[in-house]
Design a protein around this motif. Structure first.
Motif, PDB file in Angstrom:
ATOM      1  N   PRO A 470     -54.529 134.532  -2.961  1.00 24.71           N
ATOM      2  CA  PRO A 470     -54.547 136.076  -2.707  1.00 24.71           C
ATOM      3  C   PRO A 470     -54.103 136.883  -3.681  1.00 24.71           C
ATOM      4  N   SER A 471     -54.387 138.058  -3.578  1.00 20.12           N
ATOM      5  CA  SER A 471     -53.639 139.228  -4.609  1.00 20.12           C
ATOM      6  C   SER A 471     -52.214 139.057  -4.715  1.00 20.12           C
ATOM      7  N   ILE A 472     -51.643 139.130  -5.727  1.00 22.14           N
ATOM      8  CA  ILE A 472     -50.100 139.594  -5.900  1.00 22.14           C
ATOM      9  C   ILE A 472     -49.794 140.851  -5.155  1.00 22.14           C
ATOM     10  N   THR A 473     -49.372 141.020  -3.943  1.00 20.62           N
ATOM     11  CA  THR A 473     -48.726 142.269  -3.497  1.00 20.62           C
ATOM     12  C   THR A 473     -47.185 142.231  -3.609  1.00 20.62           C
ATOM     13  N   GLN A 474     -46.741 141.122  -3.744  1.00 21.45           N
ATOM     14  CA  GLN A 474     -45.298 141.175  -3.847  1.00 21.45           C
ATOM     15  C   GLN A 474     -44.813 139.708  -4.335  1.00 21.45           C
ATOM     16  N   ASP A 475     -43.708 139.624  -4.814  1.00 28.06           N
ATOM     17  CA  ASP A 475     -43.339 138.271  -5.523  1.00 28.06           C
ATOM     18  C   ASP A 475     -43.208 137.206  -4.456  1.00 28.06           C
ATOM     19  N   ARG A 476     -43.779 135.881  -4.689  1.00 24.15           N
ATOM     20  CA  ARG A 476     -43.986 134.743  -3.829  1.00 24.15           C
ATOM     21  C   ARG A 476     -43.655 133.490  -4.868  1.00 24.15           C
ATOM     22  N   VAL A 477     -43.733 132.607  -4.303  1.00 29.10           N
ATOM     23  CA  VAL A 477     -43.559 131.264  -4.956  1.00 29.10           C
ATOM     24  C   VAL A 477     -44.980 130.947  -5.564  1.00 29.10           C
ATOM     25  N   PHE A 478     -45.150 131.339  -6.858  1.00 23.77           N
ATOM     26  CA  PHE A 478     -46.615 131.239  -7.544  1.00 23.77           C
ATOM     27  C   PHE A 478     -46.730 129.762  -7.893  1.00 23.77           C
ATOM     28  N   ALA A 479     -45.749 128.661  -7.744  1.00 22.62           N
ATOM     29  CA  ALA A 479     -46.092 127.340  -8.112  1.00 22.62           C
ATOM     30  C   ALA A 479     -47.221 127.165  -7.002  1.00 22.62           C
ATOM     31  N   SER A 480     -47.186 127.293  -5.816  1.00 22.14           N
ATOM     32  CA  SER A 480     -48.212 126.859  -4.894  1.00 22.14           C
ATOM     33  C   SER A 480     -49.745 127.593  -5.434  1.00 22.14           C
ATOM     34  N   ASP A 481     -49.594 128.785  -5.826  1.00 22.98           N
ATOM     35  CA  ASP A 481     -50.617 129.392  -6.258  1.00 22.98           C
ATOM     36  C   ASP A 481     -51.540 128.714  -7.198  1.00 22.98           C
TER      37      ASP A 481
END
Length: 508
Positions: A470-481
């Protein structure tokens, strides 16, 4: 059904057998040739002729004559003593490719084995039994001795295999499918392990995946071109025909097709006169990457139908000749060359990532962050890409320039071709992750610009990829992406562009 003759196997057929599990059979003419070849061995044994590896020891022991009563033990001892591979096992995909390529090499009828032995390979392929083969331990000359010995163990009912999604003892798998283990006769142990099938199997599967990844890198590069409002004039075909490299011309053609109709790309002088090289030189760099892939393809197409055994038995002349067809230098060079193409595809991708996230190089939100400062956005994704690119640079050092003597200096020059192939495959996996990171950043950039302004083809790719990440709307654990998108790139195959009535871009 793929029919093995030892001379006609194609890379496309390898892909069908290995990945699509298409069944395999042995050509009738090959059965006859293998049998004639075997009869020559038996005739020479009966006449007490001395033949390397048949009634002599191996390597430095080649001067040791073996008594007739010990000939079968000689072959079994060879497999047991040489099965000393170490490290993590090859994937089932690579193991299956090794089975196929070794069967095809034996099908040519120069190795002195019985047809029964070749059929054992084919039975394993058709029921889905794949030997567990450690990756490390081959010098790439005298054949892939250690890996192929582990493959051979499985034919004997020893060692471990993968079957039906599980790792188990070979005997258990054979019992489940009703196949009897084979017993080796004179020459057969040596015929199983003299060969380049480990490095070639890794090479073939890396080539097939590399071809798809280079196509994908072009799509992602085209999306980055839109996200950075790149200058399309640099892809004018007159420029590329003026230089003349066909692969460069083809990349430029595909990029033009990918961004056709885009309102995001710009013209020379509209926003700037020239783009940075990571945008402007996409055809020149990726075209050269395609050249390494095409060179590798040429060598692999020869090697998958090559006789890499020693000694070779020529039935028509009733002669046995010792040579060095097991030496992996042609594949070692090809894989080392391929590594350069893989490394450069990652290098230029990472530079585009930097241009997408660096606020000093674009007019996008800093690091593509939805809330710059409070949230870091894609900042550390660029770090990960840079790390992978740097690791690729160390792996790109040519393995083939190294050689360590073995067997008491009898085998005094080796290719290290299997190391080259393994490193190429590791680099491919690293590069796929870099491309995945670029795709995440490019998607974010075109969203900022307006996806309704994208070209039809890049928009289609964007929409498919957005179902995964999904689009980056807030910081998250990007490793999964990154991992999800990497897996999607691994599995995705269908994407075609037509030009002048013919498919010029085809991941399928």
């Amino acid at each position: 059904m793929v029919i093995l003759t030892g001379a006609t196997l194609t890379l496309e057929e390898v892909e069908r057998v290995v990945l699509l599990k298409e069944e395999v059979s042995l050509a009738t003419d090959s059965v006859r040739q293998i049998q004639r070849n075997r009869e020559v061995v038996e005739e020479m044994l009966a006449s007490k002729q001395t033949m390397y590896g048949i009634n002599t020891g191996f390597g430095k022991f080649s001067d040791v004559i073996i008594e007739e009563k010990d000939l079968e033990s000689l072959q079994l001892n060879l497999i047991h003593s040489h099965a000393c591979g170490v490290g993590d096992p090859f994937s089932e995909t690579i193991s299956r490719a090794m089975l196929l390529l070794r069967a095809n090499a034996l099908a040519k009828g120069y190795s002195g084995v019985r047809p029964k032995l070749v059929m054992q390979f084919i039975d394993y392929l058709n029921v889905g039994i794949h030997p567990v083969i450690p990756q490390q331990g081959s010098l790439g000359a005298s054949g892939d001795l250690a890996p192929l010995s582990h493959l051979a163990l499985a034919l004997l009912g020893e060692g471990e295999v993968y079957y039906d999604g599980e790792r188990m003892h070979t005997g258990q798998a054979l019992k489940e499918v009703g196949i009897q283990p084979i017993t080796l006769e004179a020459k057969e142990g040596l015929a199983l392990i003299n060969g380049t099938q480990a490095m070639t199997a890794v090479g073939v599967m890396t080539y097939l995946e590399g071809r798809k990844l280079l196509f994908q890198s072009e799509v992602v590069a085209a999306m980055s071109l839109e996200g950075l409002q790149g200058i399309i004039d640099a892809f004018d075909l007159d420029i590329h025909y003026a230089r003349g490299h066909q692969e460069q011309i083809e990349v430029a053609t595909r990029i033009n097709q990918l961004v056709q109709g885009s309102c995001l790309v710009t013209n020379q002088g509209e926003k700037r006169v020239q783009d940075a090289y990571s945008l402007r030189c996409i055809p020149q760099v990726l075209g050269a990457c395609w050249q390494t892939l095409n060179y590798c393809k040429d060598k692999l197409e020869v090697e998958i139908n090559a006789v890499t055994d020693n000694p070779l038995i020529f039935s028509e002349q009733s002669k046995v000749i010792s040579g060095g067809n097991f030496h992996g230098e042609p594949i070692a060079f090809a894989m080392d060359f391929l590594k350069l193409g893989i490394a450069e595809a990652a290098n230029i991708s990472e530079r585009r990532i930097e241009r997408l996230v660096n606020p000093q190089l674009n007019d996008l939100p800093p690091f593509l962050s939805p809330n710059p400062g409070l949230e870091s956005g894609a900042m550390i994704m660029q770090y990960s890409a840079a790390s992978l690119v740097s690791e690729n640079k160390t792996l790109a050092h040519p393995a083939s320039v190294d050689s360590i003597p073995s067997s008491a200096n009898q085998e005094d020059h080796v290719s290290m071709g299997t190391i080259a192939a393994r490193h190429a495959r590791q680099m491919l996996q690293n590069t796929r992750r870099v491309i995945a990171i670029e795709l995440i950043c490019a998607m974010q950039a075109v969203e900022y610009r307006g996806i309704e302004k994208m070209a039809k083809r890049t928009r289609e790719y964007y929409e498919e990829a957005r179902k995964v990440v999904p689009s980056i709307t807030q910081d998250r654990v990007f490793a999964s992406d990154i991992e999800r998108l990497t897996q999607w790139l691994t599995e995705k195959s269908e994407f075609k562009i037509r030009d002048k009535g013919g498919v010029i871009y085809d991941q399928g």
